[in-house]
Design a protein around this motif. Structure first.
Motif, PDB file in Angstrom:
ATOM      1  N   THR A  77       0.805  -1.120  -0.003  1.00  0.00           N
ATOM      2  CA  THR A  77      -0.197   0.067  -0.088  1.00  0.00           C
ATOM      3  C   THR A  77       0.966   1.410   0.117  1.00  0.00           C
ATOM      4  O   THR A  77       1.961   1.169   0.800  1.00  0.00           O
ATOM      5  N   PRO A 120      -9.453   0.262   7.527  1.00  0.00           N
ATOM      6  CA  PRO A 120      -9.603   1.583   6.915  1.00  0.00           C
ATOM      7  C   PRO A 120     -11.096   2.023   6.385  1.00  0.00           C
ATOM      8  O   PRO A 120     -10.870   3.237   6.295  1.00  0.00           O
ATOM      9  N   GLY A 121     -11.748   1.108   6.131  1.00  0.00           N
ATOM     10  CA  GLY A 121     -13.072   1.263   5.595  1.00  0.00           C
ATOM     11  C   GLY A 121     -13.887   2.202   6.720  1.00  0.00           C
ATOM     12  O   GLY A 121     -14.567   3.067   6.662  1.00  0.00           O
ATOM     13  N   ALA A 142     -12.755   5.925   7.111  1.00  0.00           N
ATOM     14  CA  ALA A 142     -12.710   6.500   5.522  1.00  0.00           C
ATOM     15  C   ALA A 142     -13.122   7.819   5.846  1.00  0.00           C
ATOM     16  O   ALA A 142     -12.750   8.686   4.987  1.00  0.00           O
ATOM     17  N   THR A 190     -16.931   2.958  15.593  1.00  0.00           N
ATOM     18  CA  THR A 190     -16.383   4.409  15.232  1.00  0.00           C
ATOM     19  C   THR A 190     -16.815   5.669  15.974  1.00  0.00           C
ATOM     20  O   THR A 190     -17.944   5.291  16.817  1.00  0.00           O
ATOM     21  N   TYR A 234      -9.867   9.685   6.788  1.00  0.00           N
ATOM     22  CA  TYR A 234      -8.846   9.100   5.995  1.00  0.00           C
ATOM     23  C   TYR A 234      -9.270   8.347   4.631  1.00  0.00           C
ATOM     24  O   TYR A 234      -9.040   6.994   4.474  1.00  0.00           O
ATOM     25  N   PRO A 235      -9.802   9.110   3.974  1.00  0.00           N
ATOM     26  CA  PRO A 235     -10.726   8.383   2.697  1.00  0.00           C
ATOM     27  C   PRO A 235      -9.657   7.535   1.586  1.00  0.00           C
ATOM     28  O   PRO A 235     -10.041   6.516   1.243  1.00  0.00           O
ATOM     29  N   SER A 236      -8.592   8.153   1.665  1.00  0.00           N
ATOM     30  CA  SER A 236      -7.707   7.649   0.547  1.00  0.00           C
ATOM     31  C   SER A 236      -7.187   6.111   1.119  1.00  0.00           C
ATOM     32  O   SER A 236      -6.956   5.212   0.446  1.00  0.00           O
ATOM     33  N   LEU A 237      -7.128   5.898   2.451  1.00  0.00           N
ATOM     34  CA  LEU A 237      -6.701   4.704   3.006  1.00  0.00           C
ATOM     35  C   LEU A 237      -7.616   3.597   2.791  1.00  0.00           C
ATOM     36  O   LEU A 237      -7.342   2.270   2.931  1.00  0.00           O
ATOM     37  N   ALA A 238      -8.968   3.877   2.565  1.00  0.00           N
ATOM     38  CA  ALA A 238     -10.021   2.941   2.273  1.00  0.00           C
ATOM     39  C   ALA A 238      -9.962   2.172   1.034  1.00  0.00           C
ATOM     40  O   ALA A 238     -10.654   1.349   0.802  1.00  0.00           O
ATOM     41  N   ARG A 239      -9.177   2.857   0.081  1.00  0.00           N
ATOM     42  CA  ARG A 239      -9.334   2.162  -1.275  1.00  0.00           C
ATOM     43  C   ARG A 239      -8.201   1.027  -1.341  1.00  0.00           C
ATOM     44  O   ARG A 239      -6.996   1.013  -0.718  1.00  0.00           O
TER      45      ARG A 239
END
Length: 618
Positions: free
Chosen positions: A158, A378-379, A382, A221, A385-390
């Motif tokens: 990643t 990561p989801g 998200a 969360t 940290y939205p980019s980490l969920a990809r």
């Protein structure tokens, strides 16, 4: 292994059999033993509960000692002990190598002054690891490094990831490698925030960080969303048997009255318990071996178990690939499992073995995508940290000299459900006609075209188009094979739960164009091996470059890469064969054993190309 030894005056001369011959013989023995196993369904023995001993101190040197029956049982100590030590001794009584000749490497440990790894010479038996440090470290931190020496544990590559802080013992669903790199919530550094994401039950997150309340089966969360998470290195379909007549089935029952609540699966119809466990605990090797031999499981219901605990159990079982049927799920449990997995769990069981096998594949796929902690954690964050969920980006590498086949091959790739995919096409000494170029332009994914001289060798040409790959993972595809819409997801998931360096599928489903016939060959799957179909290989770009990349050979490029990976100490894993049809035609192949090779004793035949949505051919 020496094939001949000559003794006499002077030095001893040992003549070794070629390594390839020895490897071939071993491969044949393993193949026939697997066929025999598949043809004779195992009669499952009554379950014997084991009691794992806690840490003990050695009277001789003060080392903390941990003993377990299996590696999976050992892994549970990550979440049950919080003491620190500068000496740790670990014993696994029933260790088994994932592949002959493999040995792992101790994970990174600060203050390491010495360690000893002893594995059984025949690949099965007692394994022992001893570690000595200059300063004490928490036992879970040391144990996480030891686990890397006992089982494959290559993380998904990643480009970005959050640094975790864990208050107390890490939750059972957190992979060992993440537990090893996690810091304490009170950690401090100069100039850089100490962590990005905090996992524990209490305490606010630090400035600029995100906090998640962790529990044994998942997390909640900050905005109150509950997520079920599972460590895929513990719950996965490795060793899963192909469905067969006479394969035992079972009934899942959740039993209250204990803390934690327990579950068991009784063999039907004689009601003998063949596997059992406790809610909130990860599966161990003994449990997954039994689940791999079960043909189907029917769930009675949650009993008095909490919704999230029951959801966690069903997710674990589904991730192993056993077809689980729950006629009705409580609304809260269904919400935690999600629409896709709930629909599959509540689908009525089928008698047809082929359909049942596909159902099991879809179950594991849905469960892994939603609940494997590598995707679930990561989801869950998200929003921050939205980019980490990809998921990791994948580049499909297609090298061709047959422009007439390009459009259909690219269309199969454009239809993939995997969200992070790019396509690089190498035109190997050919030009595209206007209608072919227009067909490529009409696809939903952009296609990067690279022109290469015809005189460039096949391996060198693959290396050249790999330079254009932007994905963290690369997969080789062929212009004449067929790929179902979930093919890339299958490879990424297999790469995650196997921990292997390279994964792929077998040439199990073969379409012979001349007689217009599709056959299913007798081929084991969900195993570590040394052979996968070249048009399915997936590995990290960094791993590819670390072993030396593609060899500049005119043919046998796939075999050359597999040998490089194995020679560097990596592992090769073959997942299920669904979603890939290997095609044989009259246009020529770099490897051609003849048509009769693929017609020897197939499991099943279909007239024409096999038409099914799993293969993208319906």
């Amino acid at each position: 292994m020496p094939s001949d030894e000559q003794r006499g005056p002077g030095p001893v001369v040992v003549t070794a059999a070629p390594a390839r011959v020895v490897a071939g013989l071993r491969r044949r023995v393993r193949r026939w033993s697997r066929r025999l196993r598949d043809a004779t369904p195992r009669r499952l023995a009554p379950w014997q509960e084991t009691v794992a001993a806690g840490p003990a101190r050695s009277a001789a040197d003060g080392a903390v000692e941990l003993a377990a029956t299996t590696v999976g049982e050992l892994r549970r100590h990550l979440s049950t002990t919080g003491e620190s030590t500068d000496r740790l001794r670990v014993v696994v009584r029933e260790w088994e190598t994932p592949y002959p000749g493999w040995s792992g490497r101790l994970g990174a440990l600060p203050y390491l002054t010495g360690h000893q790894l002893t594995l059984p010479t025949q690949g099965r038996g007692r394994a022992e690891v001893s570690v000595v440090l200059a300063r004490p470290l928490p036992v879970p931190r040391i144990l996480a490094a030891v686990l890397a020496a006992l089982r494959p544990d290559a993380p998904l590559p990643t480009p970005a990831a959050a640094l975790l802080a864990v208050g107390g013992p890490p939750p059972p669903w957190l992979p060992a490698r993440d537990a090893a790199t996690a810091v304490r919530p009170d950690a401090s550094t100069d100039g850089v925030r100490p962590y990005d994401l905090r996992l524990d039950r209490a305490g606010p997150a630090g400035p600029g960080t995100v906090g998640v309340a962790a529990d044994p089966v998942g997390m909640t969360t900050a905005d109150g969303v509950a997520v079920v998470a599972v460590d895929a290195s513990a719950a996965n379909p490795r060793g899963r048997r192909r469905p067969a007549r006479g394969q035992p089935s079972g009934r899942l029952t959740v039993t209250a009255g204990a803390d934690p609540t327990s579950w068991r699966i009784d063999r039907t119809p004689d009601e003998v318990t063949v596997v059992a466990g406790r809610l909130g605990e990860p599966l161990d090797d003994r449990q997954t071996r039994v689940l791999a031999d079960l043909g189907a499981v029917t769930a009675d219901g949650p009993g008095t178990a909490a919704a999230h605990e029951y959801a966690g159990l069903l997710a674990q079982l589904a991730m192993t690939g056993v077809p689980v049927h729950a006629s009705a799920l409580p609304p809260r449990t269904a919400a935690l499992l999600g629409t896709e997995l709930t629909a599959l769990l509540t689908t009525a069981p089928v008698a047809d073995l082929f359909a049942r096998e596909i159902h099991g594949v879809r179950l594991r796929r849905a469960a892994l995508r939603r609940h494997a902690s590598a995707f679930a954690l990561p989801g869950a964050v998200a929003g921050a940290y939205p980019s980490l969920a990809r998921p990791p980006a994948v580049t499909a590498l297609l090298l061709t000299r047959r422009p007439d086949r390009i459009v259909r091959a690219v269309a199969d790739l454009a239809a993939q459900t995997y969200p992070e995919l790019e396509i690089v096409v190498g035109l190997h000494g050919v030009e595209l006609r206007p209608e072919v170029r227009a067909g490529l332009d009409s696809q939903s994914l952009p296609v990067h075209l690279v022109s290469l001289p015809a005189e460039t060798g096949f391996g060198a040409a693959l290396g050249e188009i790999t330079r254009y790959a932007r994905g963290s993972l690369v997969t080789k595809v062929d212009d004449d094979d067929r790929y179902g819409p979930e093919h890339v997801w299958d490879l990424v998931l297999a790469r995650h739960y196997s921990g292997a360096t390279l994964v792929g599928k077998g040439a199990e489903f073969v379409h012979l164009e001349a007689p217009d016939l599709t056959v299913r060959r007798q081929m084991a799957s969900e195993i570590f091996t040394d052979v996968v179909a070249g048009g399915t290989m997936l590995l990290g770009r960094g791993d590819l470059e670390a072993v030396g990349g593609w060899r500049p050979v005119p043919r046998s490029v796939d075999r050359a890469l597999l040998d490089r990976v194995l020679g560097a100490g990596g592992l090769v894993y073959r997942t299920h064969g669904f979603g890939f049809v290997y095609t044989r035609h009259a246009d020529g192949h770099t490897w051609d054993p003849g048509q009769d090779y693929f017609l020897r004793n197939p499991l099943r035949r279909w007239d024409g190309l096999l038409r099914h949505e799993e293969f993208g051919t319906r």
